[in-house]
Design a protein around this motif. Sequence first.
Motif, short mmCIF file in Angstrom:
data_model
loop_
_atom_site.label_atom_id
_atom_site.label_comp_id
_atom_site.label_asym_id
_atom_site.label_seq_id
_atom_site.Cartn_x
_atom_site.Cartn_y
_atom_site.Cartn_z
N TRP A 65 0.85 -1.19 0.00
CA TRP A 65 0.00 0.00 0.00
C TRP A 65 0.89 1.24 0.00
N ALA A 66 0.47 2.28 -0.70
CA ALA A 66 1.25 3.52 -0.74
C ALA A 66 0.32 4.72 -0.88
N ASP A 67 0.65 5.78 -0.14
CA ASP A 67 -0.01 7.07 -0.30
C ASP A 67 0.68 7.76 -1.47
N LYS A 68 0.04 7.76 -2.62
CA LYS A 68 0.66 8.29 -3.84
C LYS A 68 1.02 9.77 -3.73
N SER A 69 0.34 10.51 -2.83
CA SER A 69 0.64 11.93 -2.69
C SER A 69 1.96 12.16 -1.94
N ALA A 70 2.48 11.14 -1.27
CA ALA A 70 3.75 11.25 -0.55
C ALA A 70 4.88 10.80 -1.48
N GLU A 71 5.11 11.59 -2.53
CA GLU A 71 6.05 11.20 -3.58
C GLU A 71 7.47 10.95 -3.07
N LEU A 72 7.94 11.79 -2.15
CA LEU A 72 9.30 11.61 -1.64
C LEU A 72 9.45 10.26 -0.95
N MET A 73 8.44 9.87 -0.19
CA MET A 73 8.51 8.60 0.53
C MET A 73 8.53 7.41 -0.44
N GLN A 74 7.69 7.48 -1.47
CA GLN A 74 7.64 6.39 -2.44
C GLN A 74 8.96 6.31 -3.21
N CYS A 75 9.49 7.46 -3.57
CA CYS A 75 10.77 7.51 -4.27
C CYS A 75 11.89 6.96 -3.38
N PHE A 76 11.89 7.35 -2.11
CA PHE A 76 12.93 6.86 -1.19
C PHE A 76 12.92 5.34 -1.11
N PHE A 152 6.19 -5.15 -3.37
CA PHE A 152 6.25 -3.70 -3.28
C PHE A 152 6.55 -3.09 -4.65
N LEU A 153 7.57 -3.61 -5.33
CA LEU A 153 7.98 -3.04 -6.62
C LEU A 153 6.92 -3.25 -7.70
N ARG A 154 6.23 -4.37 -7.65
CA ARG A 154 5.18 -4.66 -8.64
C ARG A 154 4.04 -3.64 -8.53
N ASN A 155 3.78 -3.16 -7.31
CA ASN A 155 2.69 -2.21 -7.10
C ASN A 155 3.14 -0.76 -7.06
N HIS A 156 4.45 -0.53 -7.04
CA HIS A 156 4.99 0.83 -7.01
C HIS A 156 4.75 1.52 -8.36
N VAL A 157 4.30 2.77 -8.28
CA VAL A 157 4.13 3.59 -9.48
C VAL A 157 5.18 4.69 -9.42
N CYS A 158 6.12 4.65 -10.35
CA CYS A 158 7.17 5.67 -10.35
C CYS A 158 6.54 7.05 -10.51
N ASN A 159 7.05 8.00 -9.75
CA ASN A 159 6.57 9.38 -9.82
C ASN A 159 7.66 10.25 -10.42
N GLN A 160 7.43 11.55 -10.43
CA GLN A 160 8.39 12.47 -11.04
C GLN A 160 9.76 12.40 -10.37
N LEU A 161 9.79 12.22 -9.06
CA LEU A 161 11.08 12.11 -8.37
C LEU A 161 11.84 10.87 -8.80
#
Length: 168
Positions: A65-76, A152-161
């Motif tokens: 699960w990921a909060d897509k609005s927390a781009e820095l956290m997802q990128c980290f 995690f990686l299968r569900n991760h959506v890369c963002n601008q960061l």
Amino acid sequence: REYAALFNKEHSPSTRMVFIDTALVTCPRALYDAEGEHIVCRGQNMLVEMLLPGDYEKYNSSSSWADKSAELMQCFSHWTHVRSGGRLLVCDLQGVRLDTPVSDSNDDKAATGKAASKQIPMSAYVLTDPVVLTTAHEYGRTDLGSFGINRFLRNHVCNQLCRTLQLT
């Protein structure tokens, strides 16, 4: 903690990431909640950490699960996997965001004789209780190994960061 410090150093995000310390303590006496319900036994070991001020938020989890609005956290989280050569992934990121203004260190006092009044917002995510997923199951029950990393990686959506850091 090491990966957060390395990420901050290498990429200088405007919002830094800091993991707080925890301590293992032995409870000196039994503890009870407000209703008198027994919650901790005397002699029981527990992990404690400082109380974080502000609104506690969860940014992602070890179950993908990921909060897509927390781009820095997802990128980290994505970056830790890439930076470790695929050996690990730091996730289950949670904590508070603190915003503290600081004075501009590049003021022009020497030129004008007046101190600059400009404030630069410095902010940090103060994080607690992460999960480290490793291919070798190095970190106990919460380390879901390669299965957890892949999920995690299968569900991760890369963002601008992620794209800026060329993680894609």
